[in-house]
Design a protein around this motif. Structure first.
Motif, mmCIF file in Angstrom:
data_model
loop_
_atom_site.group_PDB
_atom_site.id
_atom_site.type_symbol
_atom_site.label_atom_id
_atom_site.label_comp_id
_atom_site.label_asym_id
_atom_site.label_seq_id
_atom_site.Cartn_x
_atom_site.Cartn_y
_atom_site.Cartn_z
ATOM 1 N N UNK A 103 27.981 -30.167 28.970
ATOM 2 C CA UNK A 103 28.220 -31.516 29.497
ATOM 3 C C UNK A 103 29.214 -31.513 30.658
ATOM 4 N N UNK A 104 30.265 -30.704 30.554
ATOM 5 C CA UNK A 104 31.243 -30.641 31.643
ATOM 6 C C UNK A 104 30.601 -30.059 32.900
ATOM 7 N N UNK A 105 29.818 -28.996 32.746
ATOM 8 C CA UNK A 105 29.150 -28.387 33.904
ATOM 9 C C UNK A 105 28.183 -29.369 34.554
ATOM 10 N N UNK A 106 27.486 -30.158 33.728
ATOM 11 C CA UNK A 106 26.500 -31.111 34.259
ATOM 12 C C UNK A 106 27.166 -32.336 34.875
ATOM 13 N N UNK A 107 28.177 -32.889 34.203
ATOM 14 C CA UNK A 107 28.760 -34.156 34.644
ATOM 15 C C UNK A 107 29.934 -33.995 35.614
ATOM 16 N N UNK A 108 30.663 -32.880 35.518
ATOM 17 C CA UNK A 108 31.877 -32.735 36.316
ATOM 18 C C UNK A 108 31.862 -31.535 37.257
ATOM 19 N N UNK A 109 30.911 -30.626 37.071
ATOM 20 C CA UNK A 109 30.819 -29.468 37.957
ATOM 21 C C UNK A 109 31.471 -28.225 37.354
ATOM 22 N N UNK A 110 30.968 -27.065 37.767
ATOM 23 C CA UNK A 110 31.454 -25.793 37.230
ATOM 24 C C UNK A 110 32.940 -25.580 37.534
ATOM 25 N N UNK A 111 33.361 -25.975 38.725
ATOM 26 C CA UNK A 111 34.740 -25.724 39.126
ATOM 27 C C UNK A 111 35.750 -26.516 38.305
ATOM 28 N N UNK A 112 35.270 -27.528 37.553
ATOM 29 C CA UNK A 112 36.193 -28.318 36.742
ATOM 30 C C UNK A 112 36.863 -27.448 35.669
ATOM 31 N N UNK A 113 36.180 -26.378 35.250
ATOM 32 C CA UNK A 113 36.757 -25.498 34.235
ATOM 33 C C UNK A 113 38.016 -24.785 34.742
ATOM 34 N N UNK A 114 38.153 -24.677 36.070
ATOM 35 C CA UNK A 114 39.306 -23.978 36.646
ATOM 36 C C UNK A 114 40.314 -24.932 37.275
ATOM 37 N N UNK A 115 40.220 -26.196 36.931
ATOM 38 C CA UNK A 115 41.212 -27.135 37.438
ATOM 39 C C UNK A 115 42.574 -26.784 36.836
ATOM 40 N N UNK A 116 43.590 -26.769 37.683
ATOM 41 C CA UNK A 116 44.935 -26.443 37.222
ATOM 42 C C UNK A 116 45.152 -24.953 37.017
ATOM 43 N N UNK A 117 44.386 -24.120 37.763
ATOM 44 C CA UNK A 117 44.512 -22.666 37.573
ATOM 45 C C UNK A 117 45.933 -22.191 37.884
ATOM 46 N N UNK A 118 46.524 -22.697 38.971
ATOM 47 C CA UNK A 118 47.871 -22.271 39.349
ATOM 48 C C UNK A 118 48.890 -22.597 38.275
ATOM 49 N N UNK A 119 48.795 -23.810 37.725
ATOM 50 C CA UNK A 119 49.713 -24.215 36.659
ATOM 51 C C UNK A 119 49.522 -23.348 35.421
ATOM 52 N N UNK A 120 48.271 -23.057 35.110
ATOM 53 C CA UNK A 120 47.963 -22.228 33.937
ATOM 54 C C UNK A 120 48.498 -20.812 34.121
ATOM 55 N N UNK A 121 48.369 -20.292 35.346
ATOM 56 C CA UNK A 121 48.858 -18.930 35.607
ATOM 57 C C UNK A 121 50.380 -18.855 35.455
ATOM 58 N N UNK A 122 51.079 -19.863 35.970
ATOM 59 C CA UNK A 122 52.536 -19.895 35.837
ATOM 60 C C UNK A 122 52.927 -19.950 34.362
ATOM 61 N N UNK A 123 52.111 -20.604 33.559
ATOM 62 C CA UNK A 123 52.388 -20.690 32.128
ATOM 63 C C UNK A 123 52.106 -19.359 31.427
ATOM 64 N N UNK A 124 51.042 -18.655 31.851
ATOM 65 C CA UNK A 124 50.607 -17.439 31.163
ATOM 66 C C UNK A 124 51.425 -16.223 31.580
ATOM 67 N N UNK A 125 51.850 -16.147 32.848
ATOM 68 C CA UNK A 125 52.478 -14.934 33.383
ATOM 69 C C UNK A 125 53.650 -14.412 32.544
ATOM 70 N N UNK A 126 54.613 -15.260 32.107
ATOM 71 C CA UNK A 126 55.714 -14.714 31.298
ATOM 72 C C UNK A 126 55.243 -14.063 30.008
ATOM 73 N N UNK A 127 54.206 -14.643 29.384
ATOM 74 C CA UNK A 127 53.694 -14.060 28.153
ATOM 75 C C UNK A 127 52.965 -12.757 28.426
ATOM 76 N N UNK A 128 52.304 -12.666 29.583
ATOM 77 C CA UNK A 128 51.642 -11.412 29.940
ATOM 78 C C UNK A 128 52.665 -10.303 30.136
#
Length: 407
Positions: A295-320
């Protein structure tokens, strides 16, 4: 007289050695007491879990505002393909404008509980699996390879995600509550309040909503970290002249990027599934992970799954970065020791003990040198005094001899 001085110096050295042995015995007894406590059969197995949980909870306290913004970005414009694309800064301004700055820490209690459960279990399981693999490798005379390390990481991540899913769900509900109309908000007061009310209203099994994408996300996250950290580390070793510590940090940054790339779509779906609640007719927006992806791919587009990638990376990097405490070299400065103790909690106590022991040893040798110097001066004084007495007695004897001859 030189013999007297020699004896004094020997006595000083003997006393010095005795003091050294006494201090060593006291240090060993203290270390043995601490070691016996840490190696207690009931405490030793729990240390990896405790260290991992404390490190994860500390990191969560620091990055909780970033996690809040990440969740709001993922939920913005739900169901609309051409909706406005908010920025992290705009989300932050909106949250502060609606309440207080501390609203960025909404759900902190759930985040801390999640880390206490998920990170404790994840790092604890990983350490336990690695210890078993190391023992088996030593028995077989082999080394742990990438396949074994990856298997341990994936299994640990999946098991920990399943255990920590209720706290994760409570975190999403608390963070998304502010998006609802005021009349419809649950206004959870704490993670315990959220868990009890959700279980009462929707059933115990509702606490594991979104568990499947949560487990897949954790496995994808661990796979991205393990695979690309090893490859990046090998490439940096062969292609650059960077120090071992710089190589580890750079490889961790690369691993964090790919871990974010592989896991963000599943994190997005997890957020959507955990946020959804039944409508008045009992229906849900998404039937499961596959339906949400479709439904997300159809209604909002594939790229919607990567919205906020920069914020997510900043959150994940310390744990990595924290995941590779076994790869990090020992620090050479006090600042390095402080950073090392934060990211590598298993090494912090041992590093502190080694530093304290070295300082005590240096202080002991300095005091021994001063004592030896004082004893040497004392021996020299005694020697001079003995020479004076001998000379005085010789003069007295000579006078007595002359007096008798004259008589």
């Amino acid at each position: 007289m030189s013999g007297t001085t020699s004896k004094a110096l020997d006595a000083a050295k003997s006393s010095s050695q005795q003091a050294k042995n006494t201090l060593k015995t006291m240090t060993e007894e203290t270390s043995t007491t601490k070691s016996s406590l840490l190696h207690h059969p009931y405490i030793r197995p729990a240390l990896p879990f405790i260290n991992g949980g404390l490190a994860g909870m500390t990191a969560t306290t620091v990055i909780q505002p970033i996690d809040m913004i990440k969740v709001r970005l993922q939920l913005a414009g739900e169901g609309a393909k051409n909706s406005a694309r908010p920025s992290p800064l705009a989300i932050t301004r909106d949250i502060i404008a609606q309440g207080k700055v501390f609203d960025l820490y909404t759900g902190l209690s759930a985040g801390l509980l999640r880390q206490a459960v998920y990170t404790t279990a994840r790092l604890g399981f990983f350490d336990t699996f690695m210890n078993i693999l190391k023992l088996r490798a030593e028995t077989n005379g082999s080394q742990i390879g990438f396949k074994e390390r990856a298997g341990a990481g994936l299994t640990a991540g999946g098991l920990a995600a399943m255990v920590g899913n209720p706290a994760d769900l409570a975190l999403i509900r608390m963070q998304s509550d502010g998006l609802k109309p005021v009349a419809q908000r649950a206004n959870y007061t704490s993670v315990i309040d959220a868990l009890s009310r959700i279980a009462k209203a929707e059933g115990i099994t509702a606490l594991w909503a979104g568990a499947y994408p949560t487990v897949v996300r954790a496995m994808a996250l661990n796979f991205g970290q393990l695979a690309f950290f090893s490859e990046a580390k090998n490439q940096l070793k062969s292609q650059t002249q960077l120090s071992a510590q710089t190589q580890t940090m750079a490889a961790s940054a690369v691993a964090g990027f790919f871990a974010s790339f592989f896991s963000l779509p599943f994190d997005f779906v997890k957020t959507r599934l955990q946020k959804q609640q039944k409508a008045s007719d009992g229906s849900l927006p998404y039937k499961g992970m596959a339906d949400c992806f479709r439904k997300v791919a159809r209604d909002e587009g594939i790229l919607r799954f990567y919205r906020g990638f920069g914020t997510y990376y900043v959150r994940i990097a310390p744990h990595a970065t924290m995941s590779y405490r076994y790869e990090a070299p020992r620090p050479r400065s006090r600042l390095g020791a402080a950073v090392h103790s934060f990211f590598y909690p298993n090494e912090a106590s041992r590093l502190g003990q080694r530093t304290l022991s070295a300082e005590r040893e240096a202080d002991y040798y300095a005091r021994s040198a001063r004592n030896s110097e004082e004893r040497a001066l004392s021996a020299k004084y005694e020697r001079n005094s003995a020479e004076y007495d001998a000379e005085y007695n010789a003069r007295l004897a000579d006078r007595e001899h002359q007096r008798r001859r004259q008589a």
